[in-house]
Scaffold this motif. Sequence first.
Motif, mmCIF file in Angstrom:
data_model
loop_
_atom_site.group_PDB
_atom_site.id
_atom_site.type_symbol
_atom_site.label_atom_id
_atom_site.label_comp_id
_atom_site.label_asym_id
_atom_site.label_seq_id
_atom_site.Cartn_x
_atom_site.Cartn_y
_atom_site.Cartn_z
ATOM 1 N N GLU A 104 0.857 -1.167 -0.499
ATOM 2 C CA GLU A 104 -0.288 0.316 -0.015
ATOM 3 C C GLU A 104 1.037 1.320 0.092
ATOM 4 O O GLU A 104 1.908 1.574 0.708
ATOM 5 N N ASP A 105 0.632 2.020 -1.162
ATOM 6 C CA ASP A 105 1.544 3.233 -0.740
ATOM 7 C C ASP A 105 2.857 3.257 -0.588
ATOM 8 O O ASP A 105 3.317 3.735 -0.153
ATOM 9 N N ALA A 121 4.667 4.453 15.265
ATOM 10 C CA ALA A 121 3.611 3.684 14.598
ATOM 11 C C ALA A 121 3.154 2.952 14.861
ATOM 12 O O ALA A 121 1.888 2.070 14.946
ATOM 13 N N GLY A 122 3.753 1.591 15.240
ATOM 14 C CA GLY A 122 3.539 0.722 16.686
ATOM 15 C C GLY A 122 4.487 -0.572 15.793
ATOM 16 O O GLY A 122 5.489 -0.145 15.258
ATOM 17 N N PRO A 140 6.171 3.455 7.834
ATOM 18 C CA PRO A 140 4.669 3.341 8.138
ATOM 19 C C PRO A 140 4.382 2.190 7.373
ATOM 20 O O PRO A 140 2.929 1.975 7.644
ATOM 21 N N TYR A 141 4.886 1.365 7.037
ATOM 22 C CA TYR A 141 4.331 -0.135 6.276
ATOM 23 C C TYR A 141 4.017 -1.145 7.909
ATOM 24 O O TYR A 141 5.087 -0.769 8.832
ATOM 25 N N ALA A 142 3.618 -2.318 7.722
ATOM 26 C CA ALA A 142 3.427 -2.990 7.948
ATOM 27 C C ALA A 142 4.876 -3.916 8.598
ATOM 28 O O ALA A 142 4.967 -5.028 9.090
ATOM 29 N N GLN A 143 5.940 -4.196 7.925
ATOM 30 C CA GLN A 143 6.607 -4.934 7.255
ATOM 31 C C GLN A 143 8.204 -4.266 7.012
ATOM 32 O O GLN A 143 7.767 -3.346 5.778
ATOM 33 N N ILE A 144 8.862 -5.095 6.545
ATOM 34 C CA ILE A 144 10.472 -4.435 6.136
ATOM 35 C C ILE A 144 11.120 -6.008 6.197
ATOM 36 O O ILE A 144 10.405 -7.327 7.057
ATOM 37 N N THR A 145 11.714 -7.080 4.929
ATOM 38 C CA THR A 145 12.115 -7.717 4.597
ATOM 39 C C THR A 145 14.030 -7.351 3.623
ATOM 40 O O THR A 145 13.694 -6.636 3.498
ATOM 41 N N VAL A 146 14.577 -8.242 4.687
ATOM 42 C CA VAL A 146 15.962 -8.011 4.509
ATOM 43 C C VAL A 146 16.654 -9.367 3.566
ATOM 44 O O VAL A 146 15.738 -10.790 4.526
ATOM 45 N N GLU A 193 20.523 1.177 3.069
ATOM 46 C CA GLU A 193 19.406 0.775 2.196
ATOM 47 C C GLU A 193 18.241 1.215 3.160
ATOM 48 O O GLU A 193 17.291 1.467 2.457
ATOM 49 N N PHE A 194 18.262 0.845 4.178
ATOM 50 C CA PHE A 194 17.075 1.270 5.588
ATOM 51 C C PHE A 194 16.703 2.617 4.682
ATOM 52 O O PHE A 194 15.597 3.015 4.514
ATOM 53 N N GLY A 195 17.950 3.590 4.912
ATOM 54 C CA GLY A 195 17.978 5.206 4.925
ATOM 55 C C GLY A 195 16.942 5.226 3.326
ATOM 56 O O GLY A 195 16.095 6.251 3.562
ATOM 57 N N HIS A 196 17.619 4.498 2.741
ATOM 58 C CA HIS A 196 16.472 4.519 1.406
ATOM 59 C C HIS A 196 14.852 4.975 1.375
ATOM 60 O O HIS A 196 14.224 4.646 0.350
ATOM 61 N N GLN A 197 14.156 3.622 2.424
ATOM 62 C CA GLN A 197 13.089 3.230 2.557
ATOM 63 C C GLN A 197 12.100 4.601 3.062
ATOM 64 O O GLN A 197 10.886 5.211 2.057
#
Length: 224
Positions: free
Chosen positions: A105-106, A129-130, A168-174, A215-219
């Motif tokens: 989403e988004d 944000a949870g 703001p997202y529910a998941q991050i995958t590495v 790379e997370f910084g690019h999120q």
Amino acid sequence: PKAVAPGESVEFKIRFKDQLGEVLARTGYKHDFIMGAQWFPKIGVWWKDRWNCHQFHADTEFFADFGTYDVRLTAPQNEVVGASGVETGREDHADGTRTIRFHGEDIHDFAWTMEPQFRVVEDSFTGSAGTVKIRVLMQPGHMASAPRYVSALKGTMERFDRWYGAYPYAQITVVDPPPGGMEAGGMEYPMLITADTSWWMPVGLRLPEDVVEHEFGHQYWYGM
């Protein structure tokens, strides 16, 4: 056949066929590993009174509108699959394949990966944000770096939450690419990043931490 008036919408169905090459510029395959990035025709963006149809080059960032992605990936049942978005369902078929559904989403792009050898490491981060689910897809020979990835990611998420705002997202995958497939490493896609390590990585060499943090910084930049 006619202009789309303000407030109206139009639906396009685009049929395309793609064949990934051996991994190069962070997309493609290596042995059983597949990194599915830049794999579909991106829609041009109307920007500054003109269409921006930005091509994929190895040394450029990527340009697209934000949108909602509902994707079904069908693969052999032994594949471990990761993607932008969160998994919303799966269905096994009589021919030995499995269809997995993902929803993003988004976000402004959608990438996916699969490999039978992936080892899944799961954790979570709770910020302003949870709770965010952390999913790390590791190579069997790189498992010593898994806690390093997770520690660096959680520390970065905590710091960015305080400094810049919530993820703001529910998941991050590495995604941990295989030996010989490091052309896929060190890259960012919405809700999914690729990392970098090796079987011999000493504690004092902070490459796994550095790549995950970067790379997370690019999120945030360019991702949000």
